[in-house]
Motif scaffolding. Sequence first.
Motif, PDB file in Angstrom:
ATOM      1  N   SER A  13      60.672  44.237  50.771  1.00 20.71           N
ATOM      2  CA  SER A  13      59.389  44.632  51.351  1.00 20.71           C
ATOM      3  C   SER A  13      58.222  44.264  50.439  1.00 20.71           C
ATOM      4  N   LEU A  14      58.462  44.272  49.115  1.00 21.55           N
ATOM      5  CA  LEU A  14      57.402  43.957  48.157  1.00 21.55           C
ATOM      6  C   LEU A  14      57.477  42.519  47.643  1.00 21.55           C
ATOM      7  N   LEU A  15      58.635  41.872  47.853  1.00 30.96           N
ATOM      8  CA  LEU A  15      58.895  40.567  47.246  1.00 30.96           C
ATOM      9  C   LEU A  15      58.690  40.671  45.733  1.00 30.96           C
ATOM     10  N   TRP A  16      57.896  39.783  45.147  1.00 31.42           N
ATOM     11  CA  TRP A  16      57.766  39.829  43.692  1.00 31.42           C
ATOM     12  C   TRP A  16      56.578  40.669  43.238  1.00 31.42           C
ATOM     13  N   PHE A  17      55.976  41.436  44.147  1.00 31.46           N
ATOM     14  CA  PHE A  17      54.839  42.281  43.796  1.00 31.46           C
ATOM     15  C   PHE A  17      55.311  43.641  43.294  1.00 31.46           C
ATOM     16  N   ARG A  18      54.524  44.216  42.382  1.00 26.67           N
ATOM     17  CA  ARG A  18      54.892  45.504  41.796  1.00 26.67           C
ATOM     18  C   ARG A  18      54.684  46.641  42.773  1.00 26.67           C
ATOM     19  N   MET A  23      45.231  47.827  42.796  1.00 29.98           N
ATOM     20  CA  MET A  23      43.941  47.218  43.100  1.00 29.98           C
ATOM     21  C   MET A  23      43.949  45.747  42.711  1.00 29.98           C
ATOM     22  N   THR A  24      44.537  45.451  41.551  1.00 28.14           N
ATOM     23  CA  THR A  24      44.767  44.071  41.118  1.00 28.14           C
ATOM     24  C   THR A  24      46.258  43.803  41.223  1.00 28.14           C
ATOM     25  N   PRO A  25      46.686  42.891  42.088  1.00 23.55           N
ATOM     26  CA  PRO A  25      48.119  42.662  42.295  1.00 23.55           C
ATOM     27  C   PRO A  25      48.815  42.193  41.016  1.00 23.55           C
ATOM     28  N   PHE A  26      49.996  42.727  40.781  1.00 27.25           N
ATOM     29  CA  PHE A  26      50.848  42.295  39.686  1.00 27.25           C
ATOM     30  C   PHE A  26      52.119  41.699  40.281  1.00 27.25           C
ATOM     31  N   ILE A  27      52.579  40.593  39.683  1.00 34.30           N
ATOM     32  CA  ILE A  27      53.786  39.935  40.177  1.00 34.30           C
ATOM     33  C   ILE A  27      54.821  39.844  39.069  1.00 34.30           C
ATOM     34  N   ASN A  28      56.073  39.677  39.488  1.00 34.32           N
ATOM     35  CA  ASN A  28      57.192  39.614  38.557  1.00 34.32           C
ATOM     36  C   ASN A  28      57.243  38.218  37.941  1.00 34.32           C
ATOM     37  N   ASP A  29      56.945  38.123  36.650  1.00 35.07           N
ATOM     38  CA  ASP A  29      56.900  36.816  35.986  1.00 35.07           C
ATOM     39  C   ASP A  29      58.270  36.173  35.918  1.00 35.07           C
ATOM     40  N   THR A  30      59.323  36.955  35.958  1.00 35.71           N
ATOM     41  CA  THR A  30      60.668  36.387  35.978  1.00 35.71           C
ATOM     42  C   THR A  30      60.881  35.567  37.240  1.00 35.71           C
ATOM     43  N   ALA A  31      60.457  36.116  38.366  1.00 37.79           N
ATOM     44  CA  ALA A  31      60.560  35.384  39.630  1.00 37.79           C
ATOM     45  C   ALA A  31      59.624  34.177  39.653  1.00 37.79           C
ATOM     46  N   VAL A  32      58.462  34.322  39.020  1.00 37.19           N
ATOM     47  CA  VAL A  32      57.509  33.204  38.968  1.00 37.19           C
ATOM     48  C   VAL A  32      58.112  32.028  38.216  1.00 37.19           C
ATOM     49  N   TRP A 134      55.965  42.374  34.582  1.00 33.13           N
ATOM     50  CA  TRP A 134      54.799  42.399  35.459  1.00 33.13           C
ATOM     51  C   TRP A 134      53.584  41.764  34.790  1.00 33.13           C
ATOM     52  N   LYS A 135      52.981  40.822  35.475  1.00 29.38           N
ATOM     53  CA  LYS A 135      51.773  40.150  35.001  1.00 29.38           C
ATOM     54  C   LYS A 135      50.797  40.019  36.162  1.00 29.38           C
ATOM     55  N   PRO A 136      49.506  39.992  35.878  1.00 25.73           N
ATOM     56  CA  PRO A 136      48.504  39.977  36.952  1.00 25.73           C
ATOM     57  C   PRO A 136      48.544  38.680  37.750  1.00 25.73           C
ATOM     58  N   LEU A 137      48.224  38.781  39.015  1.00 22.69           N
ATOM     59  CA  LEU A 137      48.228  37.620  39.909  1.00 22.69           C
ATOM     60  C   LEU A 137      47.039  36.700  39.659  1.00 22.69           C
ATOM     61  N   ALA A 138      45.897  37.257  39.231  1.00 20.79           N
ATOM     62  CA  ALA A 138      44.671  36.464  39.115  1.00 20.79           C
ATOM     63  C   ALA A 138      44.820  35.220  38.242  1.00 20.79           C
ATOM     64  N   PRO A 139      45.389  35.315  37.030  1.00 23.90           N
ATOM     65  CA  PRO A 139      45.555  34.096  36.222  1.00 23.90           C
ATOM     66  C   PRO A 139      46.500  33.087  36.874  1.00 23.90           C
ATOM     67  N   LYS A 140      47.561  33.585  37.509  1.00 25.10           N
ATOM     68  CA  LYS A 140      48.482  32.683  38.203  1.00 25.10           C
ATOM     69  C   LYS A 140      47.768  31.979  39.347  1.00 25.10           C
ATOM     70  N   ARG A 141      46.902  32.720  40.038  1.00 27.12           N
ATOM     71  CA  ARG A 141      46.136  32.127  41.140  1.00 27.12           C
ATOM     72  C   ARG A 141      45.254  30.982  40.627  1.00 27.12           C
ATOM     73  N   PHE A 142      44.669  31.180  39.451  1.00 24.44           N
ATOM     74  CA  PHE A 142      43.848  30.122  38.855  1.00 24.44           C
ATOM     75  C   PHE A 142      44.711  28.911  38.499  1.00 24.44           C
ATOM     76  N   CYS A 227      40.866  42.698  35.374  1.00 24.03           N
ATOM     77  CA  CYS A 227      41.809  43.699  34.883  1.00 24.03           C
ATOM     78  C   CYS A 227      41.953  43.509  33.387  1.00 24.03           C
ATOM     79  N   GLU A 228      42.491  44.495  32.720  1.00 24.98           N
ATOM     80  CA  GLU A 228      42.647  44.422  31.277  1.00 24.98           C
ATOM     81  C   GLU A 228      43.581  43.293  30.885  1.00 24.98           C
ATOM     82  N   ALA A 229      44.661  43.128  31.633  1.00 22.11           N
ATOM     83  CA  ALA A 229      45.632  42.080  31.310  1.00 22.11           C
ATOM     84  C   ALA A 229      45.042  40.690  31.486  1.00 22.11           C
TER      85      ALA A 229
END
Length: 239
Positions: A13-18, A23-32, A134-142, A227-229
Amino acid sequence: MADSNTETANTWSLLWFRSRDDMTPFINDTAVRIRAGIMLAIPIFMAFTLWDIVFGSRWIVTGEVIKDTFELDFDNRILYMVEAVRRTYDYTVQTWLLFYALFEMLAGMSVRTAYLSPTIWLSTLLARRARPVWKPLAPKRFAWTIGASMISVCLVFFHPEKFAAAVNFIFQSQVLPTTEQYLPRWLPLVMVWVCLGFMWMETVLGFCLGCEVHALLVKLGIFQDECEACNNLDFGQPR
């Protein structure tokens, strides 16, 4: 057994999302990293294709008879007469692969569209037994935006006349030529190898160069602090 079924249901249901509540999506860096390894096959194939285009022979010998002209060129090499045709390329397979890679880059940028990506589903499946990082999605999006830009340049290289026709139609002027290749032949080859290097570092070393650039731009104030991360070049400790 019930806990196992619940965990499996949450994974799909969440896939690789935490969490959906972040508010700021976090994704599983292992899956990334697993996904980057799967997608690595595309730039490898494109690198060999573009290497052949740039450095391969532009002629195909069609005749079976090669005749000596008994003449030499300026380097004292013997000149022969052959039947040959100019080599042409069919970029159908490459085009579809690039469009698929572009779709994957764009799909991963949003929580909603991520569910349309086959590689995200597959990487989530393969990473389900590993400890999530868990790492933020924003840098990955960039980083994926950079990848999408490189893919777009390769698509233009394979179909310069179509892109030129579209640009000329929009501006109602002859902005780009429609009868010749206006991109340098070496440009897409260099970009593919750069993309290959980025994905290799992501897969093998766990180092996302695009994410580091994003964090640096946040430090410089070019991007807002999401986000802080995102503002931490080391991304802190896994959560």
